[in-house]
Design a protein around this motif. Sequence first.
Motif, PDB file in Angstrom:
ATOM      1  N   ALA A 134      31.760   8.086 -20.508  1.00 54.68           N
ATOM      2  CA  ALA A 134      32.405   7.871 -21.809  1.00 54.68           C
ATOM      3  C   ALA A 134      32.396   6.381 -22.102  1.00 54.68           C
ATOM      4  N   PHE A 135      32.169   6.065 -23.357  1.00 57.84           N
ATOM      5  CA  PHE A 135      32.065   4.670 -23.767  1.00 57.84           C
ATOM      6  C   PHE A 135      33.001   4.402 -24.939  1.00 57.84           C
ATOM      7  N   ASN A 136      33.633   3.262 -24.909  1.00 52.74           N
ATOM      8  CA  ASN A 136      34.533   2.834 -25.974  1.00 52.74           C
ATOM      9  C   ASN A 136      33.686   2.205 -27.075  1.00 52.74           C
ATOM     10  N   ILE A 137      33.566   2.880 -28.200  1.00 50.61           N
ATOM     11  CA  ILE A 137      32.777   2.380 -29.328  1.00 50.61           C
ATOM     12  C   ILE A 137      33.568   1.304 -30.071  1.00 50.61           C
ATOM     13  N   ALA A 138      34.810   1.591 -30.366  1.00 55.49           N
ATOM     14  CA  ALA A 138      35.695   0.634 -31.052  1.00 55.49           C
ATOM     15  C   ALA A 138      37.129   1.045 -30.792  1.00 55.49           C
ATOM     16  N   SER A 139      38.008   0.064 -30.574  1.00 58.96           N
ATOM     17  CA  SER A 139      39.410   0.402 -30.340  1.00 58.96           C
ATOM     18  C   SER A 139      40.289  -0.822 -30.533  1.00 58.96           C
ATOM     19  N   SER A 140      41.567  -0.536 -30.699  1.00 62.54           N
ATOM     20  CA  SER A 140      42.558  -1.601 -30.627  1.00 62.54           C
ATOM     21  C   SER A 140      42.702  -1.981 -29.158  1.00 62.54           C
ATOM     22  N   ASN A 141      43.492  -2.995 -28.870  1.00 59.20           N
ATOM     23  CA  ASN A 141      43.708  -3.411 -27.484  1.00 59.20           C
ATOM     24  C   ASN A 141      44.650  -2.405 -26.818  1.00 59.20           C
ATOM     25  N   LEU A 142      44.067  -1.475 -26.060  1.00 58.32           N
ATOM     26  CA  LEU A 142      44.842  -0.389 -25.469  1.00 58.32           C
ATOM     27  C   LEU A 142      45.694  -0.847 -24.293  1.00 58.32           C
ATOM     28  N   ALA A 143      45.393  -2.000 -23.726  1.00 53.74           N
ATOM     29  CA  ALA A 143      46.158  -2.517 -22.592  1.00 53.74           C
ATOM     30  C   ALA A 143      47.362  -3.355 -23.036  1.00 53.74           C
ATOM     31  N   LYS A 144      47.432  -3.672 -24.316  1.00 49.11           N
ATOM     32  CA  LYS A 144      48.516  -4.520 -24.825  1.00 49.11           C
ATOM     33  C   LYS A 144      49.720  -3.648 -25.215  1.00 49.11           C
ATOM     34  N   PRO A 145      50.861  -3.846 -24.561  1.00 50.18           N
ATOM     35  CA  PRO A 145      52.042  -3.038 -24.886  1.00 50.18           C
ATOM     36  C   PRO A 145      52.661  -3.444 -26.224  1.00 50.18           C
ATOM     37  N   ASP A 146      53.344  -2.501 -26.814  1.00 45.89           N
ATOM     38  CA  ASP A 146      54.093  -2.771 -28.041  1.00 45.89           C
ATOM     39  C   ASP A 146      55.203  -3.780 -27.720  1.00 45.89           C
ATOM     40  N   VAL A 147      55.443  -4.740 -28.627  1.00 47.49           N
ATOM     41  CA  VAL A 147      56.428  -5.795 -28.351  1.00 47.49           C
ATOM     42  C   VAL A 147      57.865  -5.263 -28.348  1.00 47.49           C
ATOM     43  N   ILE A 148      58.137  -4.214 -29.073  1.00 51.67           N
ATOM     44  CA  ILE A 148      59.505  -3.672 -29.141  1.00 51.67           C
ATOM     45  C   ILE A 148      59.782  -2.703 -27.993  1.00 51.67           C
ATOM     46  N   THR A 149      58.892  -1.740 -27.781  1.00 50.76           N
ATOM     47  CA  THR A 149      59.122  -0.713 -26.751  1.00 50.76           C
ATOM     48  C   THR A 149      58.648  -1.148 -25.370  1.00 50.76           C
ATOM     49  N   GLY A 150      57.695  -2.083 -25.314  1.00 52.05           N
ATOM     50  CA  GLY A 150      57.123  -2.503 -24.040  1.00 52.05           C
ATOM     51  C   GLY A 150      56.170  -1.478 -23.451  1.00 52.05           C
ATOM     52  N   MET A 151      55.768  -0.494 -24.241  1.00 50.68           N
ATOM     53  CA  MET A 151      54.883   0.577 -23.760  1.00 50.68           C
ATOM     54  C   MET A 151      53.556   0.537 -24.503  1.00 50.68           C
ATOM     55  N   VAL A 152      52.509   1.018 -23.840  1.00 51.63           N
ATOM     56  CA  VAL A 152      51.215   1.188 -24.494  1.00 51.63           C
ATOM     57  C   VAL A 152      51.175   2.591 -25.102  1.00 51.63           C
ATOM     58  N   SER A 153      50.177   2.844 -25.930  1.00 49.02           N
ATOM     59  CA  SER A 153      50.026   4.179 -26.507  1.00 49.02           C
ATOM     60  C   SER A 153      49.683   5.176 -25.414  1.00 49.02           C
ATOM     61  N   ARG A 154      50.396   6.270 -25.329  1.00 44.28           N
ATOM     62  CA  ARG A 154      50.108   7.251 -24.288  1.00 44.28           C
ATOM     63  C   ARG A 154      48.957   8.168 -24.667  1.00 44.28           C
ATOM     64  N   TYR A 155      48.524   8.125 -25.933  1.00 45.32           N
ATOM     65  CA  TYR A 155      47.474   9.044 -26.376  1.00 45.32           C
ATOM     66  C   TYR A 155      46.082   8.420 -26.284  1.00 45.32           C
ATOM     67  N   GLU A 156      45.874   7.276 -26.896  1.00 43.76           N
ATOM     68  CA  GLU A 156      44.551   6.664 -26.915  1.00 43.76           C
ATOM     69  C   GLU A 156      44.059   6.280 -25.523  1.00 43.76           C
ATOM     70  N   ILE A 157      44.954   5.889 -24.634  1.00 48.31           N
ATOM     71  CA  ILE A 157      44.509   5.510 -23.284  1.00 48.31           C
ATOM     72  C   ILE A 157      43.899   6.690 -22.546  1.00 48.31           C
ATOM     73  N   GLY A 158      44.229   7.901 -22.959  1.00 47.58           N
ATOM     74  CA  GLY A 158      43.702   9.098 -22.308  1.00 47.58           C
ATOM     75  C   GLY A 158      42.232   9.352 -22.570  1.00 47.58           C
ATOM     76  N   LEU A 159      41.624   8.604 -23.487  1.00 50.15           N
ATOM     77  CA  LEU A 159      40.191   8.776 -23.720  1.00 50.15           C
ATOM     78  C   LEU A 159      39.359   8.099 -22.641  1.00 50.15           C
ATOM     79  N   PHE A 160      39.967   7.197 -21.887  1.00 51.30           N
ATOM     80  CA  PHE A 160      39.254   6.484 -20.826  1.00 51.30           C
ATOM     81  C   PHE A 160      40.029   6.597 -19.538  1.00 51.30           C
ATOM     82  N   ASP A 161      40.041   5.562 -18.731  1.00 48.35           N
ATOM     83  CA  ASP A 161      40.658   5.609 -17.412  1.00 48.35           C
ATOM     84  C   ASP A 161      42.108   5.143 -17.493  1.00 48.35           C
ATOM     85  N   ILE A 162      43.048   6.069 -17.343  1.00 45.57           N
ATOM     86  CA  ILE A 162      44.471   5.728 -17.461  1.00 45.57           C
ATOM     87  C   ILE A 162      44.954   4.868 -16.307  1.00 45.57           C
TER      88      ILE A 162
END
Length: 191
Positions: free
Chosen positions: A71-99
Motif C-alpha cells: 500500500a502506498f500513500n498517494i496524498a495525506s495530511s500529516n497523520l503522525a501529528k496529534p491534534d493540539v487540543i486532544t493530543g491524539m492522532v486520527s484513529r481512522y486514517e492511520i489505519g490505511l497504513f502501519d499503525i
Amino acid sequence: YNAKQTQESETTLLLHDIKSGRLTVHGRSFFMITQNEDGLTDYYDDALGVTLRYETNKFHHVQFAIGGFSAFNIASSNLAKPDVITGMVSRYEIGLFDITNLSKRSLYRLEELYLMYTIRESSIKAGRQFINTPFINLQDGRMNATAVEGVWGELNEIPTVKVQLGWLWGMSPRSTGAWYNPGKSIGLYST
C-alpha cells in the motif's frame, strides 16, 4: 523402465500444474477524510494498494500459494501529528497504513505462503494464510485484512455443519506489516 516412465510423467504433471496455476493481481484505492468540529484538526488520506498472488493447481490434492500486498500513500495530511487540543492522532486514517509506525508512508507484507491439502470438501493449510471465523475474519475496512500463520483445517463433509480446527503461532493484524505471536497482536489498536 515403468518406474522411470511413471516418475517422468509425474514430474511432467507437476510442472504442468505449477505452470498452469493462477496469477491474480488486485488493486484497491481508498480515500478517507475526517472533518472535525471547528478548532480540531481535520485529516485526509488517499491510499493505493496492490496485491499479487500465485496459486498452483492441485497436484495429488496438494496446492501451493504465495501472495504479497503493498500500500502506498498517494496524498495525506500529516497523520503522525496529534491534534493540539486532544493530543491524539486520527484513529481512522492511520489505519490505511502501519499503525505501529505513523510516519511510514507505505506498507508491505507477505500475506500468504502456504501448502494446502484438500480432499472432497475439506482441507488443511500450513503457513501464512487468511481465515474466516467469528473472531478473525476478512472484514478489513482498510487496505489489508488480518492474516495468520499456522495450521488450519476445515471439515465440510456434513451438509450444514462446518468444523474448523487450528493452531496459530503468528498474526499480522490489519493495518500492520509485521508478524506477532497471537498474544502480542492484541492491544495494537486504540480503544
